[in-house]
Design a protein around this motif. Sequence first.
Motif, PDB file in Angstrom:
ATOM      1  N   ARG A  34       0.867  -1.193  -0.039  1.00 58.24           N
ATOM      2  CA  ARG A  34       0.040   0.036   0.000  1.00 58.24           C
ATOM      3  C   ARG A  34       1.011   1.222   0.139  1.00 58.24           C
ATOM      4  NH1 ARG A  34      -4.020   1.718   4.671  1.00 58.24           N
ATOM      5  NH2 ARG A  34      -2.059   2.549   5.678  1.00 58.24           N
ATOM      6  N   ARG A  44      -3.584  10.096  -0.277  1.00 55.59           N
ATOM      7  CA  ARG A  44      -4.140   9.373  -1.224  1.00 55.59           C
ATOM      8  C   ARG A  44      -3.630   8.037  -1.346  1.00 55.59           C
ATOM      9  NH1 ARG A  44      -7.391  12.677  -4.627  1.00 55.59           N
ATOM     10  NH2 ARG A  44      -8.037  14.172  -3.243  1.00 55.59           N
ATOM     11  N   ARG A  46      -2.714   4.034  -2.754  1.00 53.95           N
ATOM     12  CA  ARG A  46      -3.039   3.123  -4.001  1.00 53.95           C
ATOM     13  C   ARG A  46      -2.051   1.824  -3.500  1.00 53.95           C
ATOM     14  NH1 ARG A  46      -0.421   6.361  -8.805  1.00 53.95           N
ATOM     15  NH2 ARG A  46      -1.490   4.865 -10.163  1.00 53.95           N
ATOM     16  N   ARG A  48       0.536  -1.236  -4.892  1.00 57.81           N
ATOM     17  CA  ARG A  48       1.513  -1.537  -6.099  1.00 57.81           C
ATOM     18  C   ARG A  48       1.688  -3.344  -5.750  1.00 57.81           C
ATOM     19  NH1 ARG A  48       6.838   0.703  -4.604  1.00 57.81           N
ATOM     20  NH2 ARG A  48       6.775  -0.863  -3.070  1.00 57.81           N
ATOM     21  N   LYS A  66       0.884  -0.212 -10.437  1.00 59.47           N
ATOM     22  CA  LYS A  66       0.136   0.463  -9.410  1.00 59.47           C
ATOM     23  C   LYS A  66      -1.491   0.447  -9.806  1.00 59.47           C
ATOM     24  CE  LYS A  66       3.930   3.385  -7.711  1.00 59.47           C
ATOM     25  NZ  LYS A  66       4.292   4.766  -7.741  1.00 59.47           N
ATOM     26  N   ALA A  68      -5.596   1.636  -8.294  1.00 55.38           N
ATOM     27  CA  ALA A  68      -6.461   2.248  -7.134  1.00 55.38           C
ATOM     28  C   ALA A  68      -6.882   1.142  -6.214  1.00 55.38           C
ATOM     29  CB  ALA A  68      -8.030   2.807  -7.870  1.00 55.38           C
ATOM     30  N   ASP A  69      -7.116  -0.008  -6.653  1.00 52.92           N
ATOM     31  CA  ASP A  69      -7.469  -1.113  -5.767  1.00 52.92           C
ATOM     32  C   ASP A  69      -6.496  -2.527  -6.140  1.00 52.92           C
ATOM     33  OD1 ASP A  69      -8.580  -1.896  -8.052  1.00 52.92           O
ATOM     34  OD2 ASP A  69     -10.553  -2.400  -7.182  1.00 52.92           O
ATOM     35  N   ALA A  73      -4.319  -3.129  -9.605  1.00 54.32           N
ATOM     36  CA  ALA A  73      -2.934  -3.358  -9.559  1.00 54.32           C
ATOM     37  C   ALA A  73      -2.419  -4.654 -10.261  1.00 54.32           C
ATOM     38  CB  ALA A  73      -2.409  -3.149  -8.066  1.00 54.32           C
TER      39      ALA A  73
END
Length: 123
Positions: A34, A44, A46, A48, A66, A68-69, A73
């Motif tokens: 994370r 913010r 994201r 990886r 990477k 958003a969820d 990823a």
Amino acid sequence: MDNNNNKPARGGRGRPEMKTEEKQFDERVIHIDRVARVVKGGRRFRFRALVVIGDHKQQVGVGSAKGADVTTAVTKATEVAKKHLTKIAVYKGTLPHDAEAKISGSHILIMPASPGTGLIAAE
């Protein structure tokens, strides 16, 4: 209208046909992180993902991406790994010799193993 795109013909009903891709690679998720970037309102987050793929013959690929969820990823990392496939030498179902590399801060060691061992990976 030509039939090369995914739109139904004029007057046709239903959804356009989606092409299903059969899994030709075995994929393993090695690590998920994370990560955060600091903005005016806070952080913010994201994710990886590091993914390794292979076809159990002579091709392997590694990808990192990477999203958003987590699922985004992993999907992106799998696509990157497919673009970076490389062929490796195989002798009697395993590698012919040890190989060692240092990439950035990572230290990679691959070694031959007996048949049926599979992939063993760690950070």
